[in-house]
Write a protein that holds these residues in place. Structure first.
Motif, PDB file in Angstrom:
ATOM      1  N   ARG A  55       0.811  -1.347  -0.113  1.00  0.00           N
ATOM      2  CA  ARG A  55       0.029   0.089  -0.077  1.00  0.00           C
ATOM      3  C   ARG A  55       0.825   1.332   0.159  1.00  0.00           C
ATOM      4  NH1 ARG A  55      -3.933  -2.761   2.936  1.00  0.00           N
ATOM      5  NH2 ARG A  55      -3.095  -2.067   5.131  1.00  0.00           N
ATOM      6  N   ILE A  60      -1.199   4.564  -1.590  1.00  0.00           N
ATOM      7  CA  ILE A  60      -2.512   4.768  -0.888  1.00  0.00           C
ATOM      8  C   ILE A  60      -2.122   5.234   0.414  1.00  0.00           C
ATOM      9  CG2 ILE A  60      -4.352   3.259  -0.337  1.00  0.00           C
ATOM     10  CD1 ILE A  60      -3.732   1.446  -2.643  1.00  0.00           C
ATOM     11  N   ALA A  80      -3.973  11.839  -9.409  1.00  0.00           N
ATOM     12  CA  ALA A  80      -4.560  10.341  -9.512  1.00  0.00           C
ATOM     13  C   ALA A  80      -4.237   9.949 -10.839  1.00  0.00           C
ATOM     14  CB  ALA A  80      -5.912  10.573  -9.192  1.00  0.00           C
ATOM     15  N   LYS A  81      -4.532  10.631 -11.957  1.00  0.00           N
ATOM     16  CA  LYS A  81      -4.228  10.242 -13.349  1.00  0.00           C
ATOM     17  C   LYS A  81      -2.994  10.109 -13.725  1.00  0.00           C
ATOM     18  CE  LYS A  81      -5.793  11.692 -18.041  1.00  0.00           C
ATOM     19  NZ  LYS A  81      -6.552  12.796 -18.800  1.00  0.00           N
ATOM     20  N   ALA A  84      -1.983   6.810 -12.095  1.00  0.00           N
ATOM     21  CA  ALA A  84      -2.551   5.598 -13.048  1.00  0.00           C
ATOM     22  C   ALA A  84      -1.892   5.577 -14.409  1.00  0.00           C
ATOM     23  CB  ALA A  84      -3.871   6.064 -13.391  1.00  0.00           C
ATOM     24  N   ILE A  89      -1.995  -1.893 -10.795  1.00  0.00           N
ATOM     25  CA  ILE A  89      -1.966  -2.758  -9.813  1.00  0.00           C
ATOM     26  C   ILE A  89      -3.027  -3.925 -10.104  1.00  0.00           C
ATOM     27  CG2 ILE A  89      -1.568  -1.218  -7.988  1.00  0.00           C
ATOM     28  CD1 ILE A  89      -4.772  -1.565  -7.260  1.00  0.00           C
ATOM     29  N   GLY A 109      -8.481  -0.548 -18.665  1.00  0.00           N
ATOM     30  CA  GLY A 109      -7.108  -0.183 -18.231  1.00  0.00           C
ATOM     31  C   GLY A 109      -6.813   1.142 -18.903  1.00  0.00           C
ATOM     32  N   GLN A 111      -8.455   3.776 -19.349  1.00  0.00           N
ATOM     33  CA  GLN A 111      -9.039   4.825 -18.720  1.00  0.00           C
ATOM     34  C   GLN A 111      -8.191   6.077 -18.334  1.00  0.00           C
ATOM     35  OE1 GLN A 111     -12.227   5.048 -15.646  1.00  0.00           O
ATOM     36  NE2 GLN A 111     -13.522   4.008 -17.117  1.00  0.00           N
ATOM     37  N   PRO A 112      -6.787   5.944 -17.834  1.00  0.00           N
ATOM     38  CA  PRO A 112      -6.060   7.135 -17.652  1.00  0.00           C
ATOM     39  C   PRO A 112      -5.804   8.069 -19.001  1.00  0.00           C
ATOM     40  CG  PRO A 112      -5.226   5.180 -16.483  1.00  0.00           C
ATOM     41  CD  PRO A 112      -6.306   4.682 -17.453  1.00  0.00           C
ATOM     42  N   THR A 114      -8.250   7.886 -21.849  1.00  0.00           N
ATOM     43  CA  THR A 114      -9.409   8.329 -22.666  1.00  0.00           C
ATOM     44  C   THR A 114     -10.071   9.561 -22.349  1.00  0.00           C
ATOM     45  OG1 THR A 114     -10.578   7.012 -21.269  1.00  0.00           O
ATOM     46  CG2 THR A 114      -9.808   5.856 -23.136  1.00  0.00           C
ATOM     47  N   ASN A 115     -11.039  10.069 -23.094  1.00  0.00           N
ATOM     48  CA  ASN A 115     -11.803  11.285 -22.997  1.00  0.00           C
ATOM     49  C   ASN A 115     -12.765  11.075 -21.750  1.00  0.00           C
ATOM     50  OD1 ASN A 115     -13.716   9.720 -24.079  1.00  0.00           O
ATOM     51  ND2 ASN A 115     -14.082  11.278 -25.706  1.00  0.00           N
ATOM     52  N   TRP A 116     -13.765  12.122 -21.431  1.00  0.00           N
ATOM     53  CA  TRP A 116     -14.521  12.041 -20.265  1.00  0.00           C
ATOM     54  C   TRP A 116     -15.643  11.002 -20.486  1.00  0.00           C
ATOM     55  CZ3 TRP A 116     -19.891  13.172 -20.220  1.00  0.00           C
ATOM     56  CH2 TRP A 116     -20.506  13.521 -21.809  1.00  0.00           C
ATOM     57  N   GLN A 164      -2.912  -0.641 -19.339  1.00  0.00           N
ATOM     58  CA  GLN A 164      -2.795   0.630 -18.366  1.00  0.00           C
ATOM     59  C   GLN A 164      -1.312   1.296 -18.966  1.00  0.00           C
ATOM     60  OE1 GLN A 164      -4.067   0.370 -14.443  1.00  0.00           O
ATOM     61  NE2 GLN A 164      -3.455   2.196 -13.877  1.00  0.00           N
TER      62      GLN A 164
ATOM     63  N   LYS B 222     -17.920   7.475 -17.257  1.00  0.00           N
ATOM     64  CA  LYS B 222     -16.482   6.766 -17.305  1.00  0.00           C
ATOM     65  C   LYS B 222     -16.206   6.340 -15.848  1.00  0.00           C
ATOM     66  CE  LYS B 222     -11.787   7.885 -18.266  1.00  0.00           C
ATOM     67  NZ  LYS B 222     -10.862   8.958 -18.938  1.00  0.00           N
ATOM     68  N   SER B 236      -7.169   3.286  -8.664  1.00  0.00           N
ATOM     69  CA  SER B 236      -5.713   2.973  -9.421  1.00  0.00           C
ATOM     70  C   SER B 236      -5.938   3.260 -10.679  1.00  0.00           C
ATOM     71  CB  SER B 236      -5.516   1.545  -9.231  1.00  0.00           C
ATOM     72  OG  SER B 236      -5.983   0.741 -10.453  1.00  0.00           O
ATOM     73  N   LEU B 237      -7.061   3.484 -11.320  1.00  0.00           N
ATOM     74  CA  LEU B 237      -7.312   3.785 -12.699  1.00  0.00           C
ATOM     75  C   LEU B 237      -7.267   5.613 -12.846  1.00  0.00           C
ATOM     76  CD1 LEU B 237      -9.771   1.259 -14.020  1.00  0.00           C
ATOM     77  CD2 LEU B 237      -7.344   1.784 -15.095  1.00  0.00           C
ATOM     78  N   GLY B 238      -7.151   6.192 -11.636  1.00  0.00           N
ATOM     79  CA  GLY B 238      -7.104   7.577 -11.710  1.00  0.00           C
ATOM     80  C   GLY B 238      -8.521   8.377 -11.235  1.00  0.00           C
TER      81      GLY B 238
END
Lengths: 261, 344
Positions: A55, A60, A80-81, A84, A89, A109, A111-112, A114-116, A164, B222, B236-238
């Motif tokens: 952790r 974390i 956070a982004k 990622a 993990i 994976g 997601q960090p 891609t768009n909104w 990811q 999302k 963990s994906l932000g």
């Protein structure tokens, strides 16, 4: 990939909890260096603080003393982004029920990047397909994630971490619930991935014999302290004798495993 | 997540179904009005009879629009709850949100007598009721969430929701004990649930509040997909989990609260519709589920409302009875099918 390229480092940190301003130290003076392209195992008895260390290394939890450096920057200073995009993990816990297909699960994976709305670009799709190919899951892409076996699901979650696209992947006891055959093939897969992709992979485990045979380096947590080295050097230094407090469990150097007296 | 192309046909079919149900809803009732005249009236023309025009424009059209908003809003809040709580049986009614809203409304309608005259009349206005209902459902949702963080067992969370429902119900009973017969009658009619008798002005207020709720939910598509893997993976994906959770709670409270304020507590729509959508589309992608839930929610609510009219008769059933007759068996069926993955 340069073998000595250190991606994650912690220098003499203390790990533990701060609860209502009372500090509970789990381990002191922990020094860890994870290199690019290396496959590292984390070994220790139950309750020694493996989870706390993981952790802390994943950002974390704050270290009580010192800092964890990821890619030249304090891990707790990442957004956070950004984090990622640098660290992924794989957890032991089961997934909540859903209709996700293997492809969709791996695609999460991305997601960090891609768009909104989370729309996948052609580049995202190719990263997902690459991750599926590396883990030999391409044929299962359209299956629902609950239709595949436990071993395959573990690979799916690893593929998700690969998609990811982070230099570091940390896995929490990935071999639990698997039989020997699947444990070995999973660890081989991870080792191959470090060689092919140059990623640094750290995993916690209780399977010392497999870790000794397949890992580049091992981090051993004992009541006396935490050490990191190659399997051969660790065996030479007799560190495994101190792994368990019970004197009837001894490490047998010839067998690379424990014997109960 | 992609794979949107195969869904185009389904969305088209649902869209056509919605239009047909809308027209059927306007056409059927104690007086049956031919489709042709319904369409002419809607297009601004004249129907064969003046009374038909009057019925459509002043009675059935507002009711049908309310049904669409209520169906969309409740179903969407159900979808949000099911993903947030990782629980296929979550929904605004089951988790006690509707009870929370009832409590807010009960304080306004039954408790208004305690306040001096002019204050009471401000509170009893539609704004007062909508704010009280939203706050009521927000409070219950926060309480359920607090408990949910301590209890990992999903079934326990549902029982806690039921307990909050009973608790708020008990407070309402105590309030009714101290209220006048007139207040009591007003509250009882509200509690039975009704899509009719809502003025155009109130429909506009309801539509605006629900629109805000729907936009907030859209912003969470999302992160909701990331939450399919559980909280830790999502982080963990932000994903900023606390922020996402707050937006989901806010959207749900606005939707369930405002709808309950005007239409009364309506059972099972929020729970059943997301499942029907998941069965039709066989996906967990919230981009698809979002639109599917809006469409199916509107359709099913229009259907239920059409049934309450008992076409061709002068009788009207309470809307809550119809939604429960359809929704309760679905819940039992889901429990029986409760196996890994399948139900969600």
């Amino acid at each position: 990939m340069e073998k000595d390229n250190i991606i994650v480092s912690a220098n003499g940190i203390s790990i533990g909890y701060t609860n209502k301003k009372v500090k509970t130290v789990i381990a002191n003076d922990v020094t860890i260096n994870l290199k690019a392209g290396s496959f590292t195992a984390l070994i220790g008895a139950n309750g020694i603080g493996k989870s706390t260390l993981l952790r802390t290394l994943t950002g974390i939890q704050l270290p009580l003393k010192g800092e964890v450096i990821l890619n030249g920057k304090n891990i707790n200073n990442y957004t956070a982004k950004e984090l990622a995009q640098n660290l992924s993990i794989v957890l032991t816990e089961g997934l909540p029920p859903s209709n996700l297909t293997v492809y969709e699960l791996v695609a999460l994976g991305r997601q960090p990047y891609t768009n909104w709305l989370g729309t996948l670009s052609p580049e995202d799709d190719s990263k997902v397909n690459e991750a599926l190919a590396l883990t030999q899951l391409t044929a299962l892409a359209d299956k629902k994630h609950y239709e595949v076996s436990d071993g395959q699901l573990q690979s799916v979650l690893i593929a998700r971490a690969l998609a990811q696209d982070t230099p570091v992947i940390i896995l929490d006891e990935p071999t639990t619930h698997l039989d020997l055959l699947h444990k070995v093939s999973l660890l081989r897969l991870l080792k191959q991935l470090t060689e092919k992709t140059g990623k640094s992979i750290l995993y916690s485990t209780h399977d010392l014999d497999l870790a000794l045979q397949l890992s580049d380096e091992i981090i051993v947590m004992t009541p006396e302290g935490t050490v990191q080295n190659t399997p051969e050097k660790l065996i030479e230094s007799n560190v495994f004798d101190t792994l368990f407090t019970d004197s009837s469990i001894v490490f047998d150097k010839n067998k690379n495993g424990f014997t109960v007296l | 997540m992609q794979y949107t192309k195969p869904y185009r046909f389904l969305f088209l079919a649902l869209g056509i179904g919605l239009v047909l149900l809308f027209l059927a809803n306007l056409s059927l009732g104690s007086v049956n009005i031919p489709f042709k005249d319904v369409i002419q009236t809607l297009a601004g023309g004249e129907a064969a009879k003046n009374s038909w025009e009057y019925i459509i424009l002043n009675y059935r059209l507002p009711k049908a629009i309310t049904a669409i908003i209520v169906g969309m809003g409740l179903s969407l809040s159900g979808l949000l709850m099911q993903t947030l709580f990782r629980n296929p049986l979550a929904g605004p009614y089951v988790l006690g949100l509707s009870s929370g809203a009832s409590l807010g409304v009960a304080f306004i309608i039954l408790g208004a007598g305690i306040l001096p005259g002019f204050l009471g009349s401000i509170f009893i206005s539609s704004y007062g009721i909508i704010i009280a209902a939203t706050l009521g459902s927000f409070a219950v949702l926060l309480a359920v969430l607090l408990v949910a963080q301590r209890l990992k067992d999903t079934m326990a969370i549902l029982i806690v929701g039921l307990m909050f429902g009973s608790f708020t119900g008990a407070i309402v009973s105590v309030l009714t004990y101290f209220s006048t017969a007139q207040q009591l009658q007003k509250f009882t009619f509200w509690a039975m649930g009704s899509l009719g008798s809502i003025s155009w002005k109130n429909i506009a207020i309801l539509a605006i509040v629900c629109f805000v709720g729907i936009i907030l939910a859209a912003a969470c598509i999302k992160p909701l997909n990331a939450l399919l893997l559980g909280e830790r993976y999502a982080k963990s994906l932000g994903i900023n989990f606390s922020k996402t959770r707050f937006i989901i709670i806010l959207a749900t409270s606005l939707l369930a609260g405002s709808i309950t304020a005007f239409a009364g507590p309506i059972a099972f729509i929020g729970l059943a519709v997301p499942h029907i959508v998941k069965l039709i589309f066989r996906t967990s992608n919230h981009l698809i589920l979002f639109w599917g839930t809006l469409l199916c929610g509107a359709m099913i609510m229009l259907l239920c409302d059409t049934i309450t009219q008992l076409p061709g008769s002068d009788l009207t059933l309470p809307i809550n009875a119809v939604t429960s007759i359809i929704g309760a068996p679905i819940v039992i069926w889901l429990l029986l099918r409760k196996r890994k993955g399948i139900y969600s």
